[in-house]
Design a protein around this motif. Structure first.
Motif, PDB file in Angstrom:
ATOM      1  N   ARG A  96       1.018  -1.298   0.009  1.00 32.72           N
ATOM      2  CA  ARG A  96       0.041  -0.049  -0.026  1.00 32.72           C
ATOM      3  C   ARG A  96       0.989   1.148   0.034  1.00 32.72           C
ATOM      4  NH1 ARG A  96      -1.420   4.033   2.774  1.00 32.72           N
ATOM      5  NH2 ARG A  96      -0.465   3.439   4.762  1.00 32.72           N
ATOM      6  N   THR A 119       2.588   1.776  -3.547  1.00 34.05           N
ATOM      7  CA  THR A 119       1.488   2.402  -4.312  1.00 34.05           C
ATOM      8  C   THR A 119       1.302   3.746  -3.977  1.00 34.05           C
ATOM      9  OG1 THR A 119       0.467   0.324  -4.596  1.00 34.05           O
ATOM     10  CG2 THR A 119      -0.723   2.081  -5.344  1.00 34.05           C
ATOM     11  N   ARG A 170       4.345   5.839  -5.121  1.00 37.87           N
ATOM     12  CA  ARG A 170       4.260   6.047  -6.714  1.00 37.87           C
ATOM     13  C   ARG A 170       3.314   7.002  -7.233  1.00 37.87           C
ATOM     14  NH1 ARG A 170       3.914  -0.058  -7.382  1.00 37.87           N
ATOM     15  NH2 ARG A 170       6.450  -0.504  -6.842  1.00 37.87           N
ATOM     16  N   GLN A 171       2.217   7.153  -6.541  1.00 46.73           N
ATOM     17  CA  GLN A 171       1.077   8.225  -6.940  1.00 46.73           C
ATOM     18  C   GLN A 171       1.719   9.321  -6.545  1.00 46.73           C
ATOM     19  OE1 GLN A 171      -2.340   6.620  -4.788  1.00 46.73           O
ATOM     20  NE2 GLN A 171      -2.799   5.288  -6.710  1.00 46.73           N
TER      21      GLN A 171
END
Length: 111
Positions: free
Chosen positions: A80, A83, A86-87
């Motif tokens: 999580r 991710t 990266r966002q």
């Protein structure tokens, strides 16, 4: 079932292996809980499964299952966070910095 000294040694070896595995997952959980302090400090050594222990003693199965559940939960949290990172990087890359837009400059040397 193995009885006597050999049985106790077998259970003790498995118990020690689970102690080491539990310490490893506790380290990861602590790192996730205090990400700023541990961000640059990975665990010193990775847990390696013991060899030649044989089957897990039945009485240690609940403990092993609980450790596995904690490992899976920690792995989900790591995924999580990766991710989310990266966002955040993608959004940050699109933010204008306030600097003048840098455009290519061509100089006509023929003149």
């Amino acid at each position: 079932m193995t009885g006597g000294k050999a049985g106790e040694d077998w259970r003790g070896a498995w118990s020690a292996a689970l102690d080491e595995l539990e310490l490893d997952v506790a380290t990861i959980e602590a790192m996730l809980a205090d990400e700023h302090r541990h961000a640059e400090t990975p665990p010193a050594s990775l847990w390696k499964p013991p060899t030649e222990l044989g089957a897990l003693p039945l009485e240690l199965k609940p403990r092993a299952d609980e450790i596995l559940t904690r490992q899976l939960k920690a792995a989900q949290e790591i995924a999580r966070r990766l991710t989310a990172n990266r966002q955040q990087i993608a959004v940050t890359a699109r933010i204008e910095t306030g600097e003048a837009v840098k455009r290519p400059v061509y100089v006509d040397r023929a003149m």
